[in-house]
Structure formats: structure tokens, C-alpha cells
Scaffold this active site. Structure first.
Site, mmCIF file in Angstrom:
data_model
loop_
_atom_site.group_PDB
_atom_site.id
_atom_site.type_symbol
_atom_site.label_atom_id
_atom_site.label_comp_id
_atom_site.label_asym_id
_atom_site.label_seq_id
_atom_site.Cartn_x
_atom_site.Cartn_y
_atom_site.Cartn_z
ATOM 1 N N ASN A 1 36.216 38.999 38.765
ATOM 2 C CA ASN A 1 36.605 39.084 40.161
ATOM 3 C C ASN A 1 35.510 39.941 40.706
ATOM 4 O OD1 ASN A 1 37.590 41.730 39.984
ATOM 5 N ND2 ASN A 1 39.087 40.394 38.509
ATOM 6 N N ASP B 1 44.254 37.886 35.852
ATOM 7 C CA ASP B 1 45.652 37.651 35.541
ATOM 8 C C ASP B 1 45.641 36.571 34.457
ATOM 9 O OD1 ASP B 1 46.915 39.087 37.485
ATOM 10 O OD2 ASP B 1 46.456 37.726 39.222
ATOM 11 N N LYS C 1 56.134 44.351 44.713
ATOM 12 C CA LYS C 1 55.383 44.674 43.472
ATOM 13 C C LYS C 1 55.592 46.079 43.186
ATOM 14 C CE LYS C 1 51.238 41.955 43.764
ATOM 15 N NZ LYS C 1 49.916 41.822 44.064
#
Ligand code: C5P
Length: 400
Positions: A208, A277, A335
Site C-alpha cells: 500500500n 490485511d 476499532k
């Protein structure tokens, strides 16, 4: 960063004197007012005019210059300074200071100051290893003098070894650290940064846009404030931060095992890394060939490192980051609770001046008690200090 700070920069007679110019530039760029004091030998290597132009202050070279003495004496130089730095510091000036000799403007100013004194030695390797020099350094350390040790390298005298002036960027970091409040002294801070990289085959990977800038800024700020810092970093283009133990990893699984290895002894952990992820279910040993038809990449979930730490955190303080493009506050709050965090830094990566690769960030800080702090756009280095302030506040409130 050094706005309003008064710095006396002493330059002594070594070939590395030219590097003091770069240090001066870094200091003035950071907002410090620098007054340069040169020894007679330093002026053999570099002209005072260079320092005068860049510091926008007269350069002090003479003990008994009646004109400049009327304006600013060695005593007022010594009194005004927040820190006195000598770079490069020759074996001679170090010997003089250790012996308490004050026979020129620089050594007199050192003798007269109550400010911290930071010495950046540079000399021939044999001088550096001379037991007399070593004794002088030990004595000065005992008396609270600070040192930025020289590095190994090719020396101007033709010898190779220790004695090369430390990189001016690192001398600058030591100056900032010396002027910082050590409110994180005794803390073990663990930080993750950057992306992870999950290999598909020998030439391709999943990753990313994370640059690592936020985590590196946090590591540098924590070091300046006196913490022992470990930075676990995925692949980035950034140099290892000065004074920080930096562990380089590539994949999420490598990051997990490095983090678990350090978490036990940490008192504060801040996870800024953009951990992938998912990773490919299998890594092909050979480059995957182009096919005519479509090809499918099978993914498996990576471990959630932060969630794992949340389970085992005990009384450690734990913060995470949440990069979101929608429902920022709601998603980040969820979260915070699910991963058992003390604080989450919520980051709207789609807004201008926030998120990946830029030097600024716009975030909200969310806390366990439901408090939300909305912060304006600021430099990642400024945000780093605010995050550390809040972690300290939470720690003090918990211990009160
Ligand atoms: O759930 P999400 O990935 O958005 O959470 C982001 C936070 O969790 C960040 O602090 C990141 O460092 C951490 N994280 C992690 N391990 C993962 C994914 C995210 O530690 N596998």
C-alpha cells in the site's frame, strides 16, 4: 522546532570545519538564533564571513575586540546560550576544557556557561585512541558534558578509522534532544511504521501507499523526549532515525514476530504501520506466467497484530491508527473498542493534507471514555508530540 533558542556554535581548527556550515544551516532553518565563535585555527580552514552570512550575526573570534566586546562579551554569550555546541571539536579544545584552561574566547565561554555543552569531536584516529584524549573525554562526561561520537571512515589525513565528524544531521538531532524536556525518560516505546509487503512471486507483491513518515516522526520525537525507542519498520525510503533501535521487516508475519519479541518490555506501544490485511495463499517460486484467460489470486488473512496486543496489553498503553475513507469517527471508535486500545488516531486519508506520503496530517484522537479531540492540519512531527503528550497524560491519570 528550535524557535527562540539561543545557540552558541563553536568551531575549532579541523578540516571538518566546513561541515559546521551545514550544521549552522540546519539550526537556523529550525528557528534558532546562532552565534558562532571561531578559534584562530578554525579561521585557517574557513572564513568567518561564511558563518556571519548564514547566521545573520557577527562572528566572534577575538577575546579582546573592544567593538564587539561592548556589544556582547564572552560572559553574555555564555549567559544567553540555551546550549553551547562545539563542532568540530579538536583533541586540543577537549584537552583544554578538561584541564580547565580558558585562554581564548571559545574556551572562556565554555568555562563561563551554565548551559549544557555538546561536543562533536573530529580528529585523526591515533589522536582519538590516545589514552590522554580518552581520559579527557571520560572526565568531561563525568562532569555532564554531552558528546556526539565521531564515526569510522576515510580521514582527511589519509588514515582510515574512527575520528570522522558525525553527520551534521545527527549532531542537529542531538542538539534538539539535549534541548527537549525528558518527560519520557524511563519509558520503553515500541512503534511500528510503513507498509508491509506480501510477495506473490519473485517479482510481484501486494502492498500500500504508506510512507512510514508518521511512525518515524513518532520514533524521533520519543527519542528526543528521553524514551528508549524500538521502531519496527516495513519497507520505506526513510533512513533509520537517529538514536532509535530500528528493526526492518518485510511481511506482516515478520512484523508480528518482531513486535511480539519487543512488546513484553514496552510500556507504550503505538502501531502506525499499514499492515496488509491479506497475503497471497501461496507464493510462487517462479514468476507467474501471463495467461490468455483471467487469473485468480487467492488471498488469506494476515494476523491482526494490534488486536493481539490488545488481548495481552495488561497495564501497557496501546495506541493504533485507523485510516478511513468513510464514516471516520464511527469506524475508528469501533476499532478502539474491538482492539482494546487506549487511544486511536483516526485519519481521513481521502482529505487533503492527510494520510499517505505527505508531511502533514489531519486527524481526530479518540479515547476509551468517548472523548474525541479534533485536531487541525499540522506537520506529522508536531502531531507526533501531541500523540506522545496524550499517552503520557493517560499514563499519569491511570497512575494517579
Ligand atoms: O483494522 P485496521 O487495519 O484498520 O486497523 C488499523 C490499526 O491496526 C493500525 O494501528 C495498524 O497498525 C493495526 N493493524 C495491525 N495488524 C493488521 C492490521 C492493522 O497491527 N493486520
Amino acid at each position: 522546532m528550535l524557535k527562540g533558542k539561543e545557540i552558541v556554535l563553536g568551531v575549532t581548527g579541523g578540516i571538518a570545519a566546513y561541515k559546521a556550515v551545514e550544521l549552522l544551516r540546519l539550526l537556523t532553518k529550525a528557528g534558532a538564533n546562532v552565534r558562532v565563535v571561531m578559534t584562530a585555527n578554525a579561521m585557517e580552514f574557513i572564513a568567518p564571513l561564511t558563518f556571519q552570512t548564514l547566521s545573520m550575526n557577527p562572528v566572534h573570534t577575538d577575546m579582546f575586540n573592544l567593538i564587539s566586546e561592548r556589544e556582547i562579551s564572552h560572559i553574555s554569550l555564555a549567559d544567553r546560550a540555551d546550549i553551547l555546541v562545539i563542532a568540530p571539536a579538536t583533541a586540543s579544545v577537549i584537552g583544554k576544557i578538561a584541564a580547565g584552561i580558558a585562554d581564548d574566547l571559545l574556551s572562556t565561554t565554555v568555562m563561563a556557561t551554565r548551559a549544557p555543552v555538546l561536543l562533536a569531536p573530529a580528529m585523526n584516529v591515533n589522536m582519538y585512541q590516545n589514552p590522554l584524549y580518552r581520559e579527557n573525554v571520560e572526565k568531561l562526561r563525568r562532569h555532564g558534558f554531552l558528546f556526539v561520537e565521531p564515526v569510522k571512515g576515510m580521514l582527511a589525513c589519509g588514515w582510515e578509522g574512527e575520528g570522522k565528524l558525525q553527520d551534521p544531521v545527527f549532531i542537529f538531532e542531538e542538539i534538539v534532544a539535549a534541548l527537549s524536556v525528558k518527560d519520557l525518560a524511563g519509558e520503553q516505546v515500541l512503534i511500528t511504521a510503513g507498509p508491509t509487503r506480501e510477495e506473490i512471486d519473485p517479482v510481484r507483491f501486494l502492498s500500500n501507499h504508506s510512507s512510514g513518515k508518521m511512525g518515524y516522526a513518532l520514533a524521533m520525537a520519543a527519542f528526543r523526549r528521553g524514551a528508549a525507542v524500538t521502531l519496527i519498520s516495513g519497507p520505506t525510503c526513510l533512513d533509520d532515525p537517529y538514536g532509535v533501535e530500528t528493526v526492518r521487516v518485510v511481511t506482516a508475519e515478520e512484523m508480528r514476530s518482531a513486535v511480539l519479541g519487543y512488546f513484553g518490555k514496552s510500556s507504550i506501544a503505538i502501531m502506525t504501520a499499514a499492515v496488509a490485511d491479506y497475503r497471497p495463499m501461496t507464493r510462487s517460486g517462479e514468476k507467474i506466467k501471463k495467461k490468455d484467460a483471467t487469473n485468480t489470486l487467492q488471498l488469506v488473512k494476515n494476523p491482526d497484530i494490534l488486536a493481539e496486543l490488545g488481548v495481552m496489553k495488561e497495564d501497557r498503553l496501546l495506541a493504533g491508527f485507523a485510516a478511513e475513507t468513510d464514516n471516520l469517527q464511527e469506524n475508528a471508535g469501533e476499532k478502539l473498542r474491538r482492539k482494546n486500545l487506549d487511544m486511536i488516531v483516526a485519519n481521513d486519508v481521502s482529505s487533503e493534507g492527510a494520510g499517505f506520503a505527505v508531511d502533514t496530517n489531519v486527524v481526530k484522537l479518540l479515547f476509551r471514555d468517548g472523548t474525541v479531540e479534533d485536531l487541525p492540519m499540522m506537520l506529522k512531527s508536531e502531531l507526533a508530540d501531541i500523540i506522545l503528550d496524550r499517552m503520557l497524560y493517560l499514563q499519569r491519570r491511570r497512575d494517579a
